[in-house]
Design a protein around this motif. Structure first.
Motif, PDB file in Angstrom:
ATOM      1  N   UNK A 156       0.842  -1.201   0.000  1.00 13.07           N
ATOM      2  CA  UNK A 156       0.000   0.000   0.000  1.00 13.07           C
ATOM      3  C   UNK A 156       0.873   1.246   0.000  1.00 13.07           C
ATOM      4  N   UNK A 157       0.606   2.125  -0.968  1.00 14.11           N
ATOM      5  CA  UNK A 157       1.335   3.369  -1.115  1.00 14.11           C
ATOM      6  C   UNK A 157       0.557   4.517  -0.489  1.00 14.11           C
ATOM      7  N   UNK A 166       2.443   8.763  -8.281  1.00 19.05           N
ATOM      8  CA  UNK A 166       1.786   7.610  -7.658  1.00 19.05           C
ATOM      9  C   UNK A 166       1.775   6.406  -8.596  1.00 19.05           C
ATOM     10  N   UNK A 167       1.509   6.637  -9.876  1.00 16.18           N
ATOM     11  CA  UNK A 167       1.525   5.528 -10.836  1.00 16.18           C
ATOM     12  C   UNK A 167       2.935   4.942 -10.931  1.00 16.18           C
ATOM     13  N   UNK A 168       3.930   5.814 -10.999  1.00 17.57           N
ATOM     14  CA  UNK A 168       5.314   5.326 -11.065  1.00 17.57           C
ATOM     15  C   UNK A 168       5.678   4.539  -9.813  1.00 17.57           C
ATOM     16  N   UNK A 169       5.302   5.046  -8.656  1.00 18.81           N
ATOM     17  CA  UNK A 169       5.698   4.426  -7.400  1.00 18.81           C
ATOM     18  C   UNK A 169       4.921   3.138  -7.127  1.00 18.81           C
ATOM     19  N   UNK A 170       3.677   3.079  -7.548  1.00 16.90           N
ATOM     20  CA  UNK A 170       2.948   1.810  -7.479  1.00 16.90           C
ATOM     21  C   UNK A 170       3.630   0.762  -8.356  1.00 16.90           C
ATOM     22  N   UNK A 171       4.154   1.207  -9.490  1.00 20.24           N
ATOM     23  CA  UNK A 171       4.904   0.295 -10.350  1.00 20.24           C
ATOM     24  C   UNK A 171       6.169  -0.213  -9.687  1.00 20.24           C
ATOM     25  N   UNK A 172       6.839   0.647  -8.908  1.00 17.12           N
ATOM     26  CA  UNK A 172       8.022   0.221  -8.159  1.00 17.12           C
ATOM     27  C   UNK A 172       7.651  -0.849  -7.147  1.00 17.12           C
ATOM     28  N   UNK A 206      -5.563   6.146 -12.709  1.00 17.44           N
ATOM     29  CA  UNK A 206      -4.665   5.056 -12.305  1.00 17.44           C
ATOM     30  C   UNK A 206      -5.111   3.748 -12.935  1.00 17.44           C
ATOM     31  N   UNK A 207      -6.420   3.529 -12.971  1.00 10.34           N
ATOM     32  CA  UNK A 207      -6.945   2.259 -13.490  1.00 10.34           C
ATOM     33  C   UNK A 207      -6.750   2.107 -14.997  1.00 10.34           C
ATOM     34  N   UNK A 208      -6.403   3.179 -15.678  1.00 10.97           N
ATOM     35  CA  UNK A 208      -6.043   3.053 -17.090  1.00 10.97           C
ATOM     36  C   UNK A 208      -4.713   2.320 -17.264  1.00 10.97           C
ATOM     37  N   UNK A 209      -3.905   2.325 -16.192  1.00 10.86           N
ATOM     38  CA  UNK A 209      -2.554   1.771 -16.259  1.00 10.86           C
ATOM     39  C   UNK A 209      -2.365   0.558 -15.362  1.00 10.86           C
ATOM     40  N   UNK A 210      -2.973   0.591 -14.181  1.00 17.69           N
ATOM     41  CA  UNK A 210      -2.734  -0.436 -13.178  1.00 17.69           C
ATOM     42  C   UNK A 210      -4.038  -1.032 -12.670  1.00 17.69           C
TER      43      UNK A 210
END
Length: 386
Positions: A156-157, A166-172, A206-210
């Motif tokens: 959880x971020x 946030x998208x980048x860090x969720x990816x990390x 966000x949901x477009x990517x993750x």
């Protein structure tokens, strides 16, 4: 057995990193940990960790009582502050005393608390949560890598201000947890910082990517209508409830179908968690305790309820002078066999090393940002008064 007295202790946790959320951070990474120790006429003591607010006013409800009547004593504490109300910080004091009572009850029975509460399995599934909004990307990756080494498959971020970050860090987080799962569960915690349409736009982007498992505390904690509208507008589950101080405060969320993952703050105690869990279970909803570092006793309660989903694990260490009979493996908490909640306190060491390390500071996470929910842009800069 009768309760004869109590005393307080205050130690600290050194997180080894800055901790916080969208509302603010504790850059030192050192925070206070209050404790209350209940004493009995049989020499057994019970330890509660969480908050010592209002303890002096609450203790008369327990003095001279048999600590094994925990549920009745919980209601007795609520009744004792009837006129002023049990909400807010007072509920934290109730939760700490409640945890101490459960610790006493299990010690008197000679059993670990999880077994006393009826659990069959000592394992509590969990997810990693770094309180990580102040961490740079490299430190963020390091934290979740350490959690992946212990089998965690969900993270959880803390975010809500910068959607690209946030998208980048969720990816990390996903990459670091990837060795354990091809599709780690990803959650985002906005800590009540948005209004409804901000939340819809932000999560939809966000949901477009993750694949976001849940969005946590997107709106103010009491906004049942808003949470219901949000849940119907996005794919992610809506998780909320950790800051609700009393079972009665969940009624509107339940009635309006406003919550998909029911949360309860560990700091509010064992009995509160149990009551929330069974209320959620009656509505076919999962429950998830938040912040077990603030009250390890609730991990035992989580093991005992039929609808526990996953518990928040924020740190692998313990506060100074406290040891906890548990360890982390296979993506969760493995509870031990020591009687009670498994807490051992080194009082002399704690008293010899006192540090002032408050959570509540002007720019800390427990102080709401003045324009939260009132920004046109989530990342709009905070303006100084003029």
């Amino acid at each position: 057995m009768k309760i004869t007295g109590y005393h307080r202790l205050r130690t600290y946790r050194d997180w080894g990193r800055p901790v916080g959320d969208v509302n603010g951070t504790i850059d030192s990474g050192v925070t206070e940990v209050p404790m209350v120790i209940l004493e009995t006429d049989e020499g057994i003591s019970g330890v509660g960790i969480g908050s010592d607010h209002g303890i002096d006013d609450l203790f008369p409800a327990l003095e001279g009582e048999d600590p094994r009547g925990v549920s009745a004593l919980y209601d007795r504490m609520l009744a004792h502050v009837f006129k002023a109300g049990h909400g807010g910080a007072t509920f934290g004091g109730i939760g700490t005393l409640d945890a101490a009572l459960w610790d006493l009850k299990a010690k008197a029975a000679g059993e670990p608390l999880w077994r006393l509460l009826g659990a069959r399995d000592r394992f509590v599934p969990g997810y990693a949560s770094g309180l990580d909004i102040a961490l740079d990307d490299e430190t963020l990756a390091s934290f979740y890598r350490s959690m992946a080494e212990r089998g965690f498959t969900a993270g959880k971020l803390k975010g809500g201000r910068d959607i690209d970050a946030d998208i980048r860090r969720l990816g990390i987080i996903a990459a670091e947890l990837g060795p354990n799962s091809a599709r780690p569960a990803l959650m985002l915690d906005a800590n009540e910082s948005w209004n409804l349409k901000q939340a819809v736009r932000y999560v939809s982007r966000i949901e477009e990517t993750l694949d976001l498992t849940w969005i946590e505390e997107p709106l103010r904690r009491w906004d049942a209508a808003g949470h219901a509208r949000l849940s119907s507008s996005i794919k992610a589950a809506v998780a909320t409830g950790e800051n609700l101080t009393g079972l009665e405060q969940y009624s509107a969320l339940f009635d309006q179908g406003a919550v998909d993952v029911v949360q309860a703050g560990a700091v509010w105690g064992v009995t509160h968690f149990l009551r929330v869990a069974y209320a959620a279970h009656s509505r076919n909803l999962p429950v998830s305790p938040v912040g077990l570092t603030a009250n390890p006793s609730v991990a035992h309660a989580a093991a005992s309820v039929p609808n526990h989903l996953s518990a928040e694990v924020q740190d692998l260490g313990t506060p100074f002078g406290i040891s906890v009979d548990e360890h982390y493996a296979d993506g969760g908490i493995v509870l031990g066999d020591e009687p009670g909640a498994g807490l051992t306190i080194d009082e002399p060491a704690i008293l010899a090393d006192q540090r002032l390390a408050p959570w509540i500071t002007a720019d800390g996470p427990h102080v709401r940002s003045p324009r939260a929910g009132l920004r046109l842009l989530a990342d709009e800069p905070t303006m100084a008064p003029r």
